[in-house]
Design an enzyme around this catalytic site. Sequence first.
Site, PDB file in Angstrom:
ATOM      1  CG  PHE A 148     -23.541  17.265 -13.479  1.00  0.00           C
ATOM      2  CD1 PHE A 148     -22.785  18.364 -13.112  1.00  0.00           C
ATOM      3  CD2 PHE A 148     -23.339  16.075 -12.809  1.00  0.00           C
ATOM      4  CE1 PHE A 148     -21.825  18.273 -12.102  1.00  0.00           C
ATOM      5  CE2 PHE A 148     -22.383  15.964 -11.792  1.00  0.00           C
ATOM      6  CZ  PHE A 148     -21.643  17.071 -11.442  1.00  0.00           C
ATOM      7  CG  ASP A 233     -24.496  10.666 -17.586  1.00  0.00           C
ATOM      8  OD1 ASP A 233     -25.046   9.922 -16.741  1.00  0.00           O
ATOM      9  OD2 ASP A 233     -23.636  11.512 -17.283  1.00  0.00           O
ATOM     10  CE  LYS A 268     -26.259  10.901  -9.369  1.00  0.00           C
ATOM     11  NZ  LYS A 268     -26.045  11.646  -8.152  1.00  0.00           N
TER      12      LYS A 268
HETATM   13  C1  LIG Z   1     -26.073  12.619 -15.030  1.00  0.00           C
HETATM   14  C2  LIG Z   1     -24.878  12.467 -14.140  1.00  0.00           C
HETATM   15  N1  LIG Z   1     -23.735  12.005 -14.646  1.00  0.00           N
HETATM   16  C3  LIG Z   1     -22.653  11.845 -13.891  1.00  0.00           C
HETATM   17  C4  LIG Z   1     -22.665  12.158 -12.558  1.00  0.00           C
HETATM   18  C5  LIG Z   1     -21.426  11.978 -11.735  1.00  0.00           C
HETATM   19  O1  LIG Z   1     -21.604  10.899 -10.875  1.00  0.00           O
HETATM   20  P1  LIG Z   1     -20.651  10.740  -9.611  1.00  0.00           P
HETATM   21  O2  LIG Z   1     -20.934  11.875  -8.711  1.00  0.00           O
HETATM   22  O3  LIG Z   1     -21.025   9.390  -9.030  1.00  0.00           O
HETATM   23  O4  LIG Z   1     -19.257  10.747 -10.122  1.00  0.00           O
HETATM   24  C6  LIG Z   1     -23.833  12.651 -11.972  1.00  0.00           C
HETATM   25  C7  LIG Z   1     -23.864  13.040 -10.559  1.00  0.00           C
HETATM   26  O5  LIG Z   1     -24.732  13.694 -10.073  1.00  0.00           O
HETATM   27  C8  LIG Z   1     -24.977  12.812 -12.787  1.00  0.00           C
HETATM   28  O6  LIG Z   1     -26.114  13.304 -12.304  1.00  0.00           O
END
Ligand SMILES: Cc1ncc(COP(=O)(O)O)c(C=O)c1O
Length: 427
Positions: A148, A233, A268
């Site tokens: 994700f 990520d 986050k």
């Molecule tokens: C691994 C990962 N990358 C990117 C994101 C996207 O982050 P945002 O919701 O702050 O755009 C999330 C959100 O849950 C995530 O878990």
Amino acid sequence: MKEVVPSPPAIVRNDVAAVQSLFQQNVVPSYGRFDIVLSHGAGSYLYDVTGKRYLDLGGGIAVSSLGHAHPAIVEALAEQARKVIHSSNFYYHESQGRLAQSLVNLIGPGKCFFGNSGVEANEGLFKLARKFGHDEGRFEILTTINSFHGRTLAGIAATGQDKVKKGFEPMVPGFRQVPYNDLDAMTAALSPATVAIMVEGVQGEGGVTPATPEYLLGLRRLCNEKKLLLFMDGVQCGHFRTGRFQSFQRILEGIPNSFLPDGISMAKSLGGGFPIGAFWVRAPYADLLSAGTHGTTFGGSPLACSVSLSILQVIQRENLAENARRVGEYFKNGLLELRERYPAVVQNVRGLGLMIGLELTPNISMLPGESTKTQATRFANLLHSAGLLAIPAGTQILRFLPPLNLRQAEAEEGLKIIESVAAKLAA
Ligand SMILES: Cc1ncc(COP(=O)(O)O)c(C=O)c1O
């Protein structure tokens, strides 16, 4: 003369139905929400408008790194707001520089860019990769199945889950997914257009699956050989959640290596609830995005950076990395015991530090709720009724992503609540 503004209509209080109806009439229905109307929080607890208390083991999806209403965050917000909230990236300010320096010290030689969210941090890395490969005509970024990476058009193209892409086709070109933790699949998928690889150190939304050390080291070798950028990520699994600042530092612990990715996205927990995202880029590529090539109005504001710095100070002062490791281990062991006692309910438990997934056994016959809802959602509803918040991932998994300062007594309380729910379902 001072302008007199008419007073707004009375705030709806303690009225679940009234708040929900405000949402139904005025808010785009893009989220499946639970029937909980929250009022406030303190530490590891949230309270709804009826006064019910919840142990927040979801942490706002890995965001509330210091829990709710932490005095250090409150003070940083108030103190910085009295000085300057926003100034724009036309000018320098100390807190952005100091935060970048802190992140560089925690990761390795490189530089940082600040945005406002996780997907924006990833988007910055995608642009960096395109810039890197541009003159050779390379643009493709390989990611993994069940990953994700966020909800913008590039974010969903990068994400390895059909459900986030459906209805938004055609996808932004230049992204392909291959199975996770499978180096051979990644190697086989490379094309002459490939310029970068992005993986999560621990897949979060995909069900709390850590990368293996061999996989990470193999990806590094592959990227060196083929002149590709390796991105991680760290939006969900970063910021000390696994017991080290970044998950790769925890996964590769004890293995002699000099592993560093070329880029890491963060968000986050970085802001503990105040929106901030960032990416770090390794030194050789740190000046690729030159003046005028990338930017965002709010990114790295004095307010966001001051909050973020204050969180880092608390984490370091109170050694919350160690706390995440120790309390996480305690909680995970407790869940593993529940798996022994209730195999008809708990099929598997996995994760690192305070990023833990509980996989439900398929077809729990006693699980109440509409059959159109996933088991994970129906189980979360039972936990909520019993006073605990957890986050569903996929159809079968509950995620626990609590504050990094969770106390052992709170973890124990959580285990008791989960056991009470599991015992009823297994009866
Ligand atoms: C691994 C990962 N990358 C990117 C994101 C996207 O982050 P945002 O919701 O702050 O755009 C999330 C959100 O849950 C995530 O878990």
